[in-house]
Scaffold this active site. Structure first.
Site, PDB file in Angstrom:
ATOM      1  CG  ASP A  91      -1.794   1.141   1.309  1.00  0.00           C
ATOM      2  OD1 ASP A  91      -1.997   1.850   0.503  1.00  0.00           O
ATOM      3  OD2 ASP A  91      -2.439   0.982   2.578  1.00  0.00           O
ATOM      4  CE  LYS A  93      -3.452   5.033   0.946  1.00  0.00           C
ATOM      5  NZ  LYS A  93      -3.029   4.054   1.766  1.00  0.00           N
ATOM      6  CG  ASP A  96       6.907  12.881  -7.266  1.00  0.00           C
ATOM      7  OD1 ASP A  96       6.783  13.755  -8.119  1.00  0.00           O
ATOM      8  OD2 ASP A  96       7.397  12.899  -6.194  1.00  0.00           O
TER       9      ASP A  96
HETATM   10  O1  6AU Z   1      -8.614  -1.095   9.288  1.00  0.00           O
HETATM   11  P1  6AU Z   1      -7.552  -0.014   9.536  1.00  0.00           P
HETATM   12  O2  6AU Z   1      -8.220   1.254   9.889  1.00  0.00           O
HETATM   13  O3  6AU Z   1      -6.791  -0.342  10.882  1.00  0.00           O
HETATM   14  O4  6AU Z   1      -6.618   0.063   8.309  1.00  0.00           O
HETATM   15  C1  6AU Z   1      -6.928   0.402   7.160  1.00  0.00           C
HETATM   16  C2  6AU Z   1      -5.757   0.378   6.065  1.00  0.00           C
HETATM   17  C3  6AU Z   1      -4.932   1.278   6.512  1.00  0.00           C
HETATM   18  C4  6AU Z   1      -4.717   2.461   5.371  1.00  0.00           C
HETATM   19  O5  6AU Z   1      -3.456   3.175   4.940  1.00  0.00           O
HETATM   20  C5  6AU Z   1      -5.620   1.818   4.346  1.00  0.00           C
HETATM   21  O6  6AU Z   1      -6.286   0.647   4.804  1.00  0.00           O
HETATM   22  N1  6AU Z   1      -6.371   2.766   3.487  1.00  0.00           N
HETATM   23  C6  6AU Z   1      -6.393   2.890   2.282  1.00  0.00           C
HETATM   24  C7  6AU Z   1      -5.682   2.168   1.282  1.00  0.00           C
HETATM   25  C8  6AU Z   1      -5.689   0.627   1.155  1.00  0.00           C
HETATM   26  O7  6AU Z   1      -5.245   2.541   0.324  1.00  0.00           O
HETATM   27  C9  6AU Z   1      -7.274   3.993   1.592  1.00  0.00           C
HETATM   28  C10 6AU Z   1      -8.104   4.586   2.335  1.00  0.00           C
HETATM   29  O8  6AU Z   1      -9.003   5.149   1.751  1.00  0.00           O
HETATM   30  N2  6AU Z   1      -8.421   4.341   3.720  1.00  0.00           N
HETATM   31  C11 6AU Z   1      -7.565   3.489   4.411  1.00  0.00           C
HETATM   32  O9  6AU Z   1      -7.822   3.148   5.486  1.00  0.00           O
HETATM   33  O10 6AU Z   1      -3.546   0.745   6.186  1.00  0.00           O
END
Ligand code: 6AU
Length: 272
Positions: A91, A93, A96
């Site tokens: 992940d 993200k 750039d």
């Molecule tokens: O279930 P959590 O909240 O402990 O973790 C959610 C995970 C984290 C965030 O970096 C990621 O999902 N995430 C992402 C991703 C996957 O790109 C996008 C987003 O909109 N929200 C989000 O939580 O590792």
């Protein structure tokens, strides 16, 4: 529409090797659960992955938060991926210009393209970010997810931005295999929809016991995400391992099986 079909039907037709492998794994293991292993120590990272391995189709990493990172960690991750049969999603993200993201993807300490089947990028720089990542990832059979929406309160990835992300993906269907989003994207930017297109929707912000984390994260249940919103994969982090330190073996396994069962039941309800 793709989400009316089974994962197996979609796997049989998908042209991208990483997306195909993910769909096949989901079907084989009867799980649409991806665990997001957001812990900072290598030992905890490997321990959580070993515990959740049997219940997941995919493990999601943030490799840059590991404080004692060494290249051998990637070898261990790859062994776990083979032994437990899951796909790896870094992940990262990316956000750039094409030249910079190509370097970040291929090189540096982490050499992400050499081990992550899937990674993701923000569409904010425009299509050059996809070209840059594709130059590295496509020859390796990798796949890219665009962040079309985010799970967080006040996200700016809405409306025309989300539509532009979908158009960008349609221009690069050999490498962009889907979206990080909160719902299906077929009805976003409806002009020139190819009935054969099959973008995977991977959805974070999933939790059964809480609706938020006090830092903007918002949670929905697997039923809301898979049955009602038509998404394909639930991404769950803290809902499964809490803070990730002092890993409680039985609690982590029980939560992983709980989310697996909820996610699969929500899928079966959708395709009925
Ligand atoms: O279930 P959590 O909240 O402990 O973790 C959610 C995970 C984290 C965030 O970096 C990621 O999902 N995430 C992402 C991703 C996957 O790109 C996008 C987003 O909109 N929200 C989000 O939580 O590792």
């Amino acid at each position: 529409m793709a989400h009316r079909q089974t994962y197996a039907q979609r796997a049989a037709k998908h042209p991208n090797p990483a997306a195909k492998a993910l769909l096949e794994t989901i079907e084989r293991k009867k799980t649409n659960l991806c665990v997001s292993v957001d812990v900072t120590k290598s030992d905890d990272f490997l321990k959580v992955i070993d515990l959740v391995g049997p219940y997941v189709c995919m493990v999601k990493t943030h490799v840059d938060i590991i404080e004692d990172f060494a290249p051998t960690l990637i070898e261990r991750l790859q062994e776990l991926s083979v032994n437990h049969d899951f796909v790896i999603f870094e992940d990262r993200k990316f956000a750039d210009i094409g030249n910079t993201v190509a370097l970040q993807y291929a090189a540096g300490v982490h050499k992400i393209a050499s081990w992550a089947h899937l990674t993701n990028a923000h569409p904010v720089p425009g299509p050059g970010i996809v070209s840059g990542l594709a130059a590295v990832g496509r020859p390796l059979g990798r796949g890219l997810l665009l962040l079309a929406e985010m799970s967080t309160k006040g996200s700016l990835a809405t409306g025309a931005y989300t539509e532009a992300a979908v158009r960008m993906a349609r221009e690069h269907r050999d490498f962009v295999v889907g979206f990080i989003a909160q719902r299906r994207m077929e009805s976003v930017a409806t002009e020139s929809v190819d009935p054969e297109e099959d973008f995977l929707i991977l959805t974070p912000g999933v939790g059964l016991d809480t609706r938020g984390d006090g830092m903007g994260q918002q949670y929905r249940t697997p039923k809301e995400v898979i049955t009602e919103a038509g998404c394909d994969v639930i991404i769950v982090g803290r809902g499964i391992y809490g803070k990730g330190d002092n890993v409680d073996v039985q609690a982590v396994q029980a939560q992983a099986e709980r989310y697996r069962a909820e996610g699969w039941a929500a899928y079966l309800a959708r395709i009925q």
